[in-house]
Design an enzyme around this catalytic site. Sequence first.
Site, PDB file in Angstrom:
ATOM      1  N   ASP A  71       0.994   3.301   7.248  1.00 42.81           N
ATOM      2  CA  ASP A  71      -0.085   3.646   8.161  1.00 42.81           C
ATOM      3  C   ASP A  71      -0.714   2.312   8.533  1.00 42.81           C
ATOM      4  O   ASP A  71      -1.479   1.733   7.759  1.00 42.81           O
ATOM      5  CB  ASP A  71      -1.088   4.573   7.470  1.00 42.81           C
ATOM      6  CG  ASP A  71      -2.315   4.855   8.324  1.00 42.81           C
ATOM      7  OD1 ASP A  71      -2.400   4.312   9.445  1.00 42.81           O
ATOM      8  OD2 ASP A  71      -3.197   5.598   7.861  1.00 42.81           O
ATOM      9  N   GLU A 107      -2.357   6.628   0.748  1.00 41.68           N
ATOM     10  CA  GLU A 107      -3.499   7.420   0.282  1.00 41.68           C
ATOM     11  C   GLU A 107      -3.092   8.397  -0.832  1.00 41.68           C
ATOM     12  O   GLU A 107      -3.356   9.592  -0.778  1.00 41.68           O
ATOM     13  CB  GLU A 107      -4.175   8.170   1.441  1.00 41.68           C
ATOM     14  CG  GLU A 107      -4.931   7.272   2.388  1.00 41.68           C
ATOM     15  CD  GLU A 107      -5.928   8.009   3.268  1.00 41.68           C
ATOM     16  OE1 GLU A 107      -6.367   9.120   2.898  1.00 41.68           O
ATOM     17  OE2 GLU A 107      -6.260   7.465   4.335  1.00 41.68           O
ATOM     18  N   ASN A 112      -2.705   1.777  11.063  1.00 46.98           N
ATOM     19  CA  ASN A 112      -3.973   1.963  11.770  1.00 46.98           C
ATOM     20  C   ASN A 112      -3.997   1.170  13.077  1.00 46.98           C
ATOM     21  O   ASN A 112      -5.023   0.620  13.478  1.00 46.98           O
ATOM     22  CB  ASN A 112      -5.150   1.559  10.880  1.00 46.98           C
ATOM     23  CG  ASN A 112      -5.616   2.713   9.997  1.00 46.98           C
ATOM     24  OD1 ASN A 112      -5.800   3.832  10.469  1.00 46.98           O
ATOM     25  ND2 ASN A 112      -5.787   2.448   8.709  1.00 46.98           N
TER      26      ASN A 112
END
Length: 593
Positions: free
Chosen positions: A478, A331, A480
């Site tokens: 990440d 991100e 998730n």
Amino acid sequence: MLKHLSAVLQLFPRRLLSYSPRTLTRASSLLLGRRMEPAVVRCLPEEPKLTISFCLDGSHKHMLRDQDEALGKVLARISNSIAKGQGKAKKSKKNKGQQPCETQEPTVVKLYYNGGEVADTVLNSEAWQDGAVLQVGDVKYSVQRNAPTFTNAELPVSLLAGFPVCPNLEVEFGNLQDCEFTWYKENAPNTSPEAAAEAPGQDRSWTEVGCGRVHVPSNQDIGCRLKLRCTPKDGGRSGPAKELISVGAVEAGPGVCTFDNRHAYTVKEAEWPAMRVMSYNILADTYAQTEFSSTVLYPYCAPYALQLDYRQNLIKKELAGYNADIICLQEVDKGVFTDSLTPTLDAFGLDGVFIEKEKQHEGLATFYRRSKFQLLSRHDIMLSEALTSDPIHSELLEKVSANDALKDKILHRSTTLQVSVLEDLNKPGRKVCVANTHLYWHPKGGNVRLVQMGVALKHLSHVISEVTPGAPLVFCGDFNSTPNSGVFQLLSEAVVPQQHADWSSSGPEESCSMELLSTFPPLLSACGQPAYTNYVGGFHGCLDYIFIQPDSVQVEQVIPLPTHQEVTTYEALPSVAHPSDHIALICDLRWNP
């Protein structure tokens, strides 16, 4: 020298000696010989034009001329420009009713090199040599051809006491590691006669407070602006200095941050053959600065703490304090990578690469310590695109194609895998494959994430076998995915059975049951299975990982995560003391020599 100067000054009229110390300083500089101002010339063989820049009578002159033009035309242009300026001044005096000065002779403009005058017929590309002297009337300039020059120079908007300030700099014909930096803070106004008498003619509005590319303001600097004087250099060669003044003043920092205690474990860099690896979702500004974020996702977070400028202060201090050798970030806004992270981490000895998600303004960044590693090659892919275009995924694509709804959802995802092959500079030929990704986010997207991870693992095994056989894999990101997910099982056990619940995570209409095999032996989560790496108001869980191949890489140290009390001091993340909704994972890995 000063003794002789004193004797010479005795011969000056009393009227001169009664002048201010500033006048004496000016007079002495004339006697001792004044250093020539620079005339900076930029001339590259592949470009048709060259530029000539210098200051005359307080005015900055910047000329763009053809390289194959005769020198005489440029010199005449400079002389004519001065004449026009004098004409405007005369006209202005006449309009004000003042007596204009007598008509002046055209200003003589010449160029000298190696003691001789350069002929007017010589082409610009040959005439403007480094070390030549440009004479404009009685003013002389030292020509600096392709001198080190800052093409971009700016300070961050937000400055916090206790947090590193690093300028965003780009230099041409120079090396940022060679440049010189001097920092100043603004003094409180003092207009008393006593203060003025102490040092007449000197600039008393700034006080030197430091040197070096990075400066950390103190609490004593709160309320003061900062100024940076930076000189571009290439070895012993210098170019024109730039002065930058901050837009705003230094503000008070937030006090203790969640990462301060963690920094106690990372004061020193990891010693070879160990390497410190970090994975961190830093929360993209494109997601933090929405009404949904402020009202639904993070309503507990003070609005100013969601502002990018504020969070960047915290992120840069956090990253710098870990002294990591490899940093994988998710991100990452493109502007943040270019204007904030790259200049800051470059100052701390790291180089970085970035890949942006298609149709998004954020992506993945991998940084590596340039004293320990060099980047050999990159093998980044968009997972959905690779699934349909690379033949190595044909078997998986065939199975996914059995469900059009699931296939369509997978192919509309812009999830990216960043792959960097690094070579150990301490032992040439020793390589490591570093992977970084951010899988699909939806809570019911377990089936999509399984397919994405299947593509990622197949691609990584192909890269290693074809490009760098035997290199260990370090896989950060990440994902998730919690530890009970299919993705975690695929990585840690190398197989996911067709009965796994994640295959039907989004309902029967998108179900796709298959046995999925990893192309790697079971991998190890280097930081284990923390209670959480993501902590927001409505959810907390472990989503982030650093996976390694335990047969070639061992865990030497895991940097403890913040305590639950530290994480929840301001209810949840992000907060005024933590810049993201995720928590960074950091570990020291011993890489078998």
